[in-house]
Write a protein that holds these residues in place. Structure first.
Motif, PDB file in Angstrom:
ATOM      1  N   LEU A 378     -38.914  51.339 -17.498  1.00 30.24           N
ATOM      2  CA  LEU A 378     -39.189  50.161 -18.068  1.00 30.24           C
ATOM      3  C   LEU A 378     -39.962  49.354 -17.284  1.00 30.24           C
ATOM      4  O   LEU A 378     -39.689  49.188 -15.916  1.00 30.24           O
ATOM      5  CB  LEU A 378     -37.798  49.492 -18.372  1.00 30.24           C
ATOM      6  CG  LEU A 378     -36.823  50.388 -19.324  1.00 30.24           C
ATOM      7  CD1 LEU A 378     -35.527  49.471 -19.480  1.00 30.24           C
ATOM      8  CD2 LEU A 378     -37.642  50.504 -20.588  1.00 30.24           C
ATOM      9  N   VAL A 379     -40.741  48.710 -17.769  1.00 29.07           N
ATOM     10  CA  VAL A 379     -41.989  47.761 -16.655  1.00 29.07           C
ATOM     11  C   VAL A 379     -42.036  46.324 -17.438  1.00 29.07           C
ATOM     12  O   VAL A 379     -42.127  46.217 -18.577  1.00 29.07           O
ATOM     13  CB  VAL A 379     -43.321  48.406 -16.810  1.00 29.07           C
ATOM     14  CG1 VAL A 379     -44.433  47.741 -16.065  1.00 29.07           C
ATOM     15  CG2 VAL A 379     -43.542  50.048 -16.576  1.00 29.07           C
ATOM     16  N   ALA A 380     -41.715  45.607 -16.621  1.00 34.48           N
ATOM     17  CA  ALA A 380     -41.639  44.055 -16.930  1.00 34.48           C
ATOM     18  C   ALA A 380     -43.059  43.584 -16.446  1.00 34.48           C
ATOM     19  O   ALA A 380     -43.245  43.562 -15.431  1.00 34.48           O
ATOM     20  CB  ALA A 380     -40.695  43.278 -16.192  1.00 34.48           C
ATOM     21  N   LEU A 381     -43.816  43.037 -17.449  1.00 35.04           N
ATOM     22  CA  LEU A 381     -45.309  42.503 -17.311  1.00 35.04           C
ATOM     23  C   LEU A 381     -45.479  40.987 -16.764  1.00 35.04           C
ATOM     24  O   LEU A 381     -44.820  40.251 -17.661  1.00 35.04           O
ATOM     25  CB  LEU A 381     -46.152  42.955 -18.392  1.00 35.04           C
ATOM     26  CG  LEU A 381     -46.382  44.375 -18.462  1.00 35.04           C
ATOM     27  CD1 LEU A 381     -47.175  44.625 -19.965  1.00 35.04           C
ATOM     28  CD2 LEU A 381     -47.474  44.908 -17.502  1.00 35.04           C
ATOM     29  N   ILE A 385     -49.318  41.982 -13.612  1.00 35.74           N
ATOM     30  CA  ILE A 385     -48.670  42.997 -12.550  1.00 35.74           C
ATOM     31  C   ILE A 385     -47.614  43.498 -13.367  1.00 35.74           C
ATOM     32  O   ILE A 385     -46.903  42.660 -14.129  1.00 35.74           O
ATOM     33  CB  ILE A 385     -48.151  42.205 -11.328  1.00 35.74           C
ATOM     34  CG1 ILE A 385     -49.331  41.691 -10.446  1.00 35.74           C
ATOM     35  CG2 ILE A 385     -47.186  42.863 -10.404  1.00 35.74           C
ATOM     36  CD1 ILE A 385     -50.198  42.836 -10.000  1.00 35.74           C
ATOM     37  N   GLY A 386     -47.201  44.680 -13.170  1.00 36.73           N
ATOM     38  CA  GLY A 386     -46.149  45.074 -14.009  1.00 36.73           C
ATOM     39  C   GLY A 386     -45.117  45.636 -12.791  1.00 36.73           C
ATOM     40  O   GLY A 386     -45.338  46.469 -11.686  1.00 36.73           O
ATOM     41  N   LYS A 387     -44.031  45.352 -12.932  1.00 37.77           N
ATOM     42  CA  LYS A 387     -42.920  45.770 -12.069  1.00 37.77           C
ATOM     43  C   LYS A 387     -41.848  46.710 -12.617  1.00 37.77           C
ATOM     44  O   LYS A 387     -41.316  46.294 -14.046  1.00 37.77           O
ATOM     45  CB  LYS A 387     -41.833  44.465 -11.577  1.00 37.77           C
ATOM     46  CG  LYS A 387     -42.706  43.526 -10.685  1.00 37.77           C
ATOM     47  CD  LYS A 387     -42.093  42.292 -10.157  1.00 37.77           C
ATOM     48  CE  LYS A 387     -42.800  41.546  -9.054  1.00 37.77           C
ATOM     49  NZ  LYS A 387     -41.988  40.418  -8.685  1.00 37.77           N
ATOM     50  N   ALA A 388     -41.546  47.835 -12.157  1.00 32.15           N
ATOM     51  CA  ALA A 388     -40.843  49.005 -13.100  1.00 32.15           C
ATOM     52  C   ALA A 388     -39.706  49.321 -12.559  1.00 32.15           C
ATOM     53  O   ALA A 388     -39.539  49.334 -11.127  1.00 32.15           O
ATOM     54  CB  ALA A 388     -41.974  50.049 -13.472  1.00 32.15           C
ATOM     55  N   LYS A 408     -52.786  54.672  -7.060  1.00 36.29           N
ATOM     56  CA  LYS A 408     -52.752  53.891  -8.176  1.00 36.29           C
ATOM     57  C   LYS A 408     -51.591  52.740  -8.174  1.00 36.29           C
ATOM     58  O   LYS A 408     -51.651  51.935  -9.168  1.00 36.29           O
ATOM     59  CB  LYS A 408     -52.887  54.441  -9.512  1.00 36.29           C
ATOM     60  CG  LYS A 408     -54.080  55.355  -9.818  1.00 36.29           C
ATOM     61  CD  LYS A 408     -54.292  56.036 -11.062  1.00 36.29           C
ATOM     62  CE  LYS A 408     -55.792  57.121 -11.017  1.00 36.29           C
ATOM     63  NZ  LYS A 408     -56.528  56.405 -10.751  1.00 36.29           N
ATOM     64  N   LEU A 409     -50.678  53.058  -7.257  1.00 36.34           N
ATOM     65  CA  LEU A 409     -49.663  51.791  -7.385  1.00 36.34           C
ATOM     66  C   LEU A 409     -49.842  50.817  -6.194  1.00 36.34           C
ATOM     67  O   LEU A 409     -50.356  51.152  -5.229  1.00 36.34           O
ATOM     68  CB  LEU A 409     -48.185  52.688  -7.054  1.00 36.34           C
ATOM     69  CG  LEU A 409     -47.922  53.694  -8.298  1.00 36.34           C
ATOM     70  CD1 LEU A 409     -46.766  54.425  -8.122  1.00 36.34           C
ATOM     71  CD2 LEU A 409     -47.649  52.666  -9.883  1.00 36.34           C
ATOM     72  N   VAL A 410     -49.526  49.543  -6.399  1.00 38.52           N
ATOM     73  CA  VAL A 410     -49.302  48.620  -5.323  1.00 38.52           C
ATOM     74  C   VAL A 410     -48.375  48.866  -4.297  1.00 38.52           C
ATOM     75  O   VAL A 410     -48.602  48.932  -2.998  1.00 38.52           O
ATOM     76  CB  VAL A 410     -49.112  47.317  -5.828  1.00 38.52           C
ATOM     77  CG1 VAL A 410     -48.935  46.243  -4.812  1.00 38.52           C
ATOM     78  CG2 VAL A 410     -50.356  46.790  -7.004  1.00 38.52           C
ATOM     79  N   ARG A 411     -47.252  49.475  -5.109  1.00 35.18           N
ATOM     80  CA  ARG A 411     -45.987  49.902  -3.984  1.00 35.18           C
ATOM     81  C   ARG A 411     -45.066  50.780  -4.931  1.00 35.18           C
ATOM     82  O   ARG A 411     -44.756  50.499  -6.129  1.00 35.18           O
ATOM     83  CB  ARG A 411     -45.407  48.579  -3.328  1.00 35.18           C
ATOM     84  CG  ARG A 411     -44.265  48.713  -2.456  1.00 35.18           C
ATOM     85  CD  ARG A 411     -43.670  47.625  -2.065  1.00 35.18           C
ATOM     86  NE  ARG A 411     -44.751  46.999  -1.010  1.00 35.18           N
ATOM     87  CZ  ARG A 411     -44.426  45.871  -0.470  1.00 35.18           C
ATOM     88  NH1 ARG A 411     -43.524  44.705  -0.705  1.00 35.18           N
ATOM     89  NH2 ARG A 411     -45.487  45.443   0.290  1.00 35.18           N
ATOM     90  N   PHE A 421     -41.614  50.754  -8.995  1.00 33.71           N
ATOM     91  CA  PHE A 421     -42.905  50.713  -8.691  1.00 33.71           C
ATOM     92  C   PHE A 421     -43.478  49.411  -8.975  1.00 33.71           C
ATOM     93  O   PHE A 421     -43.056  48.642  -9.832  1.00 33.71           O
ATOM     94  CB  PHE A 421     -43.715  51.787  -8.938  1.00 33.71           C
ATOM     95  CG  PHE A 421     -44.133  51.738 -10.474  1.00 33.71           C
ATOM     96  CD1 PHE A 421     -44.797  51.108 -11.245  1.00 33.71           C
ATOM     97  CD2 PHE A 421     -43.398  52.787 -11.179  1.00 33.71           C
ATOM     98  CE1 PHE A 421     -44.930  51.110 -12.552  1.00 33.71           C
ATOM     99  CE2 PHE A 421     -43.470  52.943 -12.657  1.00 33.71           C
ATOM    100  CZ  PHE A 421     -44.345  52.301 -13.090  1.00 33.71           C
ATOM    101  N   ILE A 422     -44.569  48.772  -8.260  1.00 38.24           N
ATOM    102  CA  ILE A 422     -45.324  47.572  -8.645  1.00 38.24           C
ATOM    103  C   ILE A 422     -46.742  48.259  -9.177  1.00 38.24           C
ATOM    104  O   ILE A 422     -47.300  49.045  -8.420  1.00 38.24           O
ATOM    105  CB  ILE A 422     -45.388  46.690  -7.614  1.00 38.24           C
ATOM    106  CG1 ILE A 422     -44.028  46.101  -7.543  1.00 38.24           C
ATOM    107  CG2 ILE A 422     -46.272  45.544  -8.051  1.00 38.24           C
ATOM    108  CD1 ILE A 422     -43.794  45.174  -6.331  1.00 38.24           C
TER     109      ILE A 422
END
Length: 579
Positions: A378-381, A385-388, A408-411, A421-422
């Motif tokens: 699940l990703v919150a936008l 930026i998406g935080k999953a 491809k991921l920030v972190r 992930f972000i």
């Protein structure tokens, strides 16, 4: 359908071992079912002692870590403890603040804000600590995947010690990094400490080196226990010592915030167990990190002013209420999307929304993963930026999957079955494609859930001897499940569903003229269209003591239920005849 597995032990074996172990036959049966074979391991399991803790200096770099801390102590230089914003990270941080203060170390703490800063060490936080004359940063429950930020802190003249228990995203660790992580250690044999557990090992190392009074350290074991239980680590080995000792200390806690929280929960006269910690204490503390101000969760443990503590508990209550509301909304939306999928050909779900709160999607993804028995992301936008938050199932390491797309991921970080992930929104579709392709390539076998039953035990035979036996086996949790019993041909006098989406049910079992309170979580779907007073049931259960209307009663906790087919057929035939 869940399989019930019950293989009675030979009575001769139970009799022999009961004499050898000097235990009653009931406890002996439960121990044998757990695989114990010798008296020494039985005694160590039932009565784990502080002296059973492993040597903290078994960590490869513990000597260097301790020396670094003691140099700062000698110079009276400030140390900052940098903790994650969940319960494990918060408890790890405040534990070190308290035990370091006891031995004259100048110490402060920093808990990042989930919404503003996110997971891991952060450059803005480093700048903040630098301005406050920090000379050493010790990360707890985080930092193993923040090597660039560690180097930034060092460039500003600060030393950094990383203590963590998550898997590393790096192919190879920097040998110069002062890192303590049981999962990455070749010499520390127990791999499953929580972040708070690793913090405890650091404190043990420092106290041992100073030959300090260990009682000053262990008086705060209740704090470490809360973090350990909240992180759902295996309840074995050192974790068992932490939890057993921590629960004892919690009943007489020296932490003022915990004193007030126990009163609020009406636990001051109750024998608190891990279920109480998991379902009541941890969620309240965690709510501040998920919805409110993360630092307030640490303040709760460290403040002594009654008015401040009262206000923090009020904020916990508000945040927890809001968390539940958000969780229900997100769950309903995500669940509806999954139901619309082609379930026969779907191995995972990757969903995102701008309306979702990043602080609660982890709880929702966990529930959905259990419900559908598949990996859920699940990703919150927000602000491109998406935080999953992602949860998986046995046999599918989502951590390893994210490792393949780390460029491809920030972190990203976490464990095999729970990771996050972000990602920049521009890469989200590509990440979704790669995630699904990776899972499609994994041959996932639908594992049948198995309940291992210890023995047949009619509920009317539940007595103090059984509770004493279960007390010896506690604390229960991962790798040390509750003992389970079976009873047959029961009828419900009363039954009702409750909870979000009617997930649970409770009521009263009637047997031989006596009534027994019962509850079943996550089984509301199993009692659709039933006639409780006519149909008969077999149940798998364990008993527990709860407070009901001010009195302690025995409650039957149902783990599974099966309708007796013969009774059901008679009932339906009778209805048809009447029609």
């Amino acid at each position: 359908m869940t399989k019930w597995e019950y293989n009675p032990l030979p009575q001769s074996l139970i009799d022999m071992k009961a004499i050898e172990w000097k235990k009653n036959k009931l406890l002996t049966t439960l121990l044998l079912n757990r695989g114990f074979i010798d008296e020494e391991s039985v005694d160590k399991f039932i009565d784990p002692k502080i002296s059973d803790f492993r040597d903290p200096f078994k960590f490869e770099k513990m000597n260097s870590v301790v020396e670094k801390i003691l140099v700062k102590r000698a110079k009276k230089e400030k140390i900052f403890i940098y903790g994650d914003y969940d319960v494990d990270g918060i408890t790890a941080a405040v534990f070190l603040v308290k035990v370091f203060s006891e031995i004259g170390i100048e110490v402060d703490y920093y808990i990042p804000n989930r919404m503003e800063e996110g997971y891991g060490l952060d450059k803005k936080a480093i700048d903040f600590m630098k301005k406050r004359e920090c000379k050493l940063v010790i990360t707890v429950d985080t930092g193993v995947n923040s090597i660039e930020d560690v180097r930034y802190a060092e460039s500003l003249g600060m030393d950094v010690i990383v203590t963590d228990h998550h898997k590393s995203t790096k192919d190879k660790e920097d040998d110069e990094l002062l890192l303590l992580n049981p999962k990455l250690s070749d010499t520390y044999e127990f791999k499953y400490l929580s972040g708070a557990g690793v913090a405890l090992k650091v404190a043990q190392g420092v106290y041992k080196k100073l030959n300090a009074d260990m009682e000053k350290l262990y008086q705060y074991m209740d704090i470490v226990m809360i973090g350990t239980v909240a992180d759902v680590v295996p309840m074995v080995d050192e974790n068992r010592i932490i939890i057993k000792e921590g629960l004892k200390i919690l009943s007489r806690t020296k932490v003022k915030g915990l004193m007030y929280l126990l009163k609020y929960l009406k636990f001051q006269n109750k024998e608190i167990n891990t279920t109480d910690v998991s379902y009541f204490i941890s969620p309240l503390i965690n709510s501040l990190g998920r919805i409110g101000i993360s630092k307030m969760g640490a303040d709760f443990f460290l403040k002594n002013d009654e008015f401040e503590i009262y206000n923090i508990i009020e904020e916990m209550k508000k945040a927890n209420k809001k968390r539940r509301e958000l969780e229900k909304t997100i769950y309903d939306e995500a669940d509806l999307k999954i139901k619309k999928m082609d379930r026969k050909n779907t191995k995972c779900a990757f969903l995102y929304s701008r309306k979702w709160h990043p602080g609660v999607i982890g709880v929702v993804s966990s529930r959905l993963s259990v419900k559908y028995n598949m990996p859920i992301a699940l990703v919150a936008l927000r602000d491109n930026i998406g935080k999953a938050s992602c949860r998986s199932v046995r046999g599918v390491s989502i951590f390893n999957i994210f490792q393949t797309m780390k460029d491809k991921l920030v972190r990203f970080g976490g464990h095999d079955l729970a990771s996050g992930f972000i990602v920049k929104q521009e890469n989200l579709k590509e990440i979704e494609r790669m995630f699904k392709e990776n899972i499609d390539e994994i041959k996932m076998e639908q594992e049948q859930k198995i309940l291992k039953i210890d023995m047949e035990l009619p509920i009317e035979k539940v007595d103090n001897e059984l509770f004493e036996a279960m007390k010896c086996l506690a604390p229960f949790g991962l790798d040390n499940p509750y003992s389970l019993f079976i009873d047959r041909n029961l009828a419900f006098e009363y039954i009702r569903k409750f909870g979000v989406n009617d997930r649970h049910f409770n009521g009263v079992i009637k047997k031989n003229g006596k009534s027994y309170h019962m509850v079943a979580f996550d089984m509301g779907h199993k009692i659709n269209d039933i006639e409780p007073k006519i149909q008969k049931f077999d149940i798998v259960y364990y008993p527990e003591k709860v407070i009901y209307k001010g009195e302690e009663i025995i409650q039957i906790r149902i783990k599974d239920i099966k309708i007796k087919d013969d009774f059901y057929e008679i009932f339906t035939k009778k209805i048809k005849e009447e029609q």
